[in-house]
Enzyme design. Structure first.
Site, short mmCIF file in Angstrom:
data_model
loop_
_atom_site.label_atom_id
_atom_site.label_comp_id
_atom_site.label_asym_id
_atom_site.label_seq_id
_atom_site.Cartn_x
_atom_site.Cartn_y
_atom_site.Cartn_z
N ASP A 175 0.82 -1.21 0.00
CA ASP A 175 0.00 0.00 0.00
C ASP A 175 0.86 1.26 0.00
O ASP A 175 2.06 1.22 0.28
CB ASP A 175 -0.93 0.02 1.21
CG ASP A 175 -0.18 0.03 2.54
OD1 ASP A 175 0.76 -0.77 2.71
OD2 ASP A 175 -0.51 0.88 3.42
N GLU A 242 0.28 -1.01 5.72
CA GLU A 242 1.32 -0.51 6.64
C GLU A 242 1.08 0.94 7.00
O GLU A 242 1.31 1.37 8.13
CB GLU A 242 2.70 -0.68 5.98
CG GLU A 242 3.88 -0.47 6.94
CD GLU A 242 4.27 0.99 7.14
OE1 GLU A 242 4.96 1.29 8.11
OE2 GLU A 242 3.88 1.84 6.31
ZN LIG Z 1 6.65 2.47 3.98
#
Ligand SMILES: [Zn+2]
Ligand SMILES: *[C@@H]1O[C@H](CO)[C@@H](O)[C@H](O)[C@H]1NC(C)=O
Ligand SMILES: *[C@@H]1O[C@H](CO)[C@@H](O)[C@H](O)[C@H]1NC(C)=O
Length: 580
Positions: A175, A242
């Site tokens: 992501d 994340e």
């Molecule tokens: Zn990162």
């Protein structure tokens, strides 16, 4: 990842001399075990009597910042040699640009308010990204075990021939931070264009951190094409959220891997993180071996309402303001705990950097010989903070920032509820409890003064006539510090030797610290040897961080190719290493 500049940047160093793979090997001449034997010898020569000086084990190697010689894998396969040569060709460069650019073009944004996988349609873009990887890296998808964890977590396992060796885990996240619509116009090239301008690939995710994900996959794909057969199992674990705490991605992947490999069942982990930086006229590679802790504290003041025409002397907003003023009046101490990697970095500067400040060096010697008394100001930390400014100071201090406030609803009504959120990044040596007890001691006299009940971290989120405080669910203690001794064959020694093999022995490898958090927070039980490290380096572009999380994020292609080289040697070196 949240990134920060680890060191003040000065001039860029000379680019490393390029040598052919064969020549590197010839000049190295050692097999890996011999090289590591040399490391041991070197260590013995540099600090021959460390234990006689009464220093605890490990301190001696840290104090002298012993550098591991460049570490090359043995040439036992012509095909691997050809692979190394191929990485350096224009054909590979061109193909690599296309692969990374293609990854950047898929807008895998993760938003703060995202719902669960399967419920929130915005996750579905991850299917497209997985399809892209499958089309781009066919061997990894046909030859390795591919597992999907919590739908979008990607797990690749390359089974090694020796079951007794603990696996190596290579991580990255799929992501990217969203691009706010209001900033799109500010980009030199559109944020999801993956535009290549002859030197850089531009776009969100170009350097945080699709570059690392693609570099890892390119490396493994090349190894598969070369017919390589690892002894040590290699696992690729890619989360997908994340940037919004990693719970759905890394949270599930780490649990899955823990079930499979158990406590300390993994040899080492490399995830995104700190890279290269020039300071005191010296280039450093600074793998993150420590990570600060984290907690948001919610404070609520509840007081009786009433009409504004006959007010109490102080409203809830006034009381909260008094508390906020007290919080800001006192900072957490700036200090270097013995285990703070920043101490190692200063040692490396003192030992190897030509323009390392004399005063700092003197304070450093004093610091390492006396046991630190916490009540006294840490002069070394304070001097380093003075020279390095806030980015350096907060590698040695718990930060506090009052970031959110709300309270009051109507101009003719006394506020019944006032709330603030205080963000903290916890220093090595402190704990979440340090923060909680500090806030409690500040709130106590305020509560007494206004005859309010204090609910400090007692589970009560809010109550009438009271001040309540409670921590966020994502509260995180300081990460265990990764061992950085090089007196035995440690993963850190392999990482350091690999770095100097790829970029030259003018690079000094030093322990580094992260102020932000990475997906590795979920992996602590799996291994002590966690590295938050972006191993790409382009000496002509000393902007290592590539505008992450802001407009004009980009990566130099040479930096990216450096990463592929690094992973190639690292995987081979880890496969040869007889870790102790
Ligand atoms: Zn990162
Ligand atoms: C690489 O790409 C450049 C520019 O697109 C092109 O001029 C060059 O011929 C390509 N080289 C190879 C070996 O494909
Ligand atoms: C303080 O609050 C308590 C109950 O919340 C109340 O009984 C008491 O009278 C208050 N004291 C003063 C001085 O306002």
């Amino acid at each position: 990842m949240e990134k920060n500049k680890l060191l003040p940047v000065s001039v860029a160093d000379q680019p490393p001399k390029s040598q052919s793979y064969a020549r590197r090997i010839l000049s190295a001449t050692f097999f890996v075990c011999l090289t590591l034997y040399a490391i041991k010898q070197l260590f013995r020569e540099v600090v021959p009597h460390s234990h006689h000086r009464g220093l605890p084990d490990g301190v001696a190697s840290k104090a002298s910042c012993v550098q591991v010689p460049p570490l090359y894998p043995p040439v036992n396969d012509v095909k691997i040699g050809e692979m190394w040569e191929y990485i350096q060709t224009p054909a590979f460069r061109n193909a690599s640009i296309v692969r990374h650019s293609g990854a950047v073009k898929i807008p895998t944004e993760s938003f703060d308010n995202m719902g669960e996988v399967g419920e929130d349609k915005r996750w579905d873009i991850m299917y497209q990204f997985a399809d892209y990887l499958e089309a781009t890296f066919p061997r990894m998808h046909s030859d390795l075990k591919v597992e999907k964890v919590n739908t979008h977590g990607l797990l690749y396992t390359w089974q090694g021939s020796d079951e007794s060796l603990k696996p190596l885990i290579l991580m990255a996240h799929q992501d990217v931070v969203p691009v706010p619509a209001s900033t799109v116009d500010a980009w030199t090239h559109p944020p999801f264009s993956g535009h290549y301008d002859g030197k850089f690939i531009w776009g969100r995710g170009a350097s945080d951190c699709k570059n690392q994900l693609i570099a890892v996959m390119e490396t493994i794909e090349l190894f598969l094409a070369a017919g390589y057969e690892p002894k040590r199992t290699i696992v690729m674990s890619f989360g997908f959220d994340e940037e919004i705490s990693g719970r759905r991605g890394a949270g599930h992947l780490a649990g899955f891997l823990h079930d499979r490999h158990g406590n300390n069942g993994v040899a080492a982990i490399v995830d995104e993180g700190a890279g290269f930086s020039t300071a005191w006229d010296q280039v450093f590679a600074i793998p993150g071996v420590g990570e600060k802790g984290y907690t948001d504290v919610y404070i609520t003041v509840r007081m009786n309402g009433g009409h504004s025409s006959i007010p109490t002397d102080h409203t809830g907003i006034g009381v909260m303001s008094e508390l906020v003023t007290m919080i800001e009046a006192e900072q957490y101490p700036t200090y270097l705990a013995d285990e703070n990697p920043m101490l190692g970095l200063l040692e490396c500067g003192a030992s190897h950097a030509p323009t390392f400040p004399k005063k700092l060096k003197k304070l450093l010697r004093k610091h390492s010989t006396k046991s630190q008394c916490k009540a006294k100001p840490d002069e070394l930390a304070l001097e380093a903070a003075k020279l390095g400014g806030r980015p350096v100071k907060y590698l040695m201090q718990t930060s506090q920032a009052v970031d959110v406030i709300e309270g009051g609803v109507k101009v003719n009504a006394l506020p019944e509820r006032t709330m603030v959120t205080v963000n903290h990044r916890i220093n090595i040596g402190d704990t979440a409890e340090t923060v909680f007890s500090h806030l409690t001691s500040l709130a106590k006299p305020v509560a007494e003064k206004y005859n309010l009940t204090l609910h400090a971290f007692d589970g009560t989120k809010e109550a009438a006539s009271s001040i309540s405080m409670y921590p966020s669910e994502n509260t995180l203690e300081v990460a265990p510090v990764t061992p950085t001794n090089v007196d035995t064959i440690t993963p850190y020694a392999i990482l350091a030797g690999t770095t100097r093999a790829v970029y030259g022995d003018h690079i000094i490898v030093s322990p580094g610290m992260m102020t932000g958090n990475t997906d590795t927070r979920y992996y602590w039980p799996l291994t002590k040897h966690i590295f938050r490290y972006g191993p790409g380096y382009d000496p002509t572009w000393d902007k290592g961080l590539g505008n992450v999380h802001t407009v004009d994020e980009r990566i130099s292609v040479d930096n990216h190719l450096g990463m592929v080289k690094w992973f190639t040697l690292f995987v081979r070196n880890m496969d040869e290493a007889q870790l102790e």
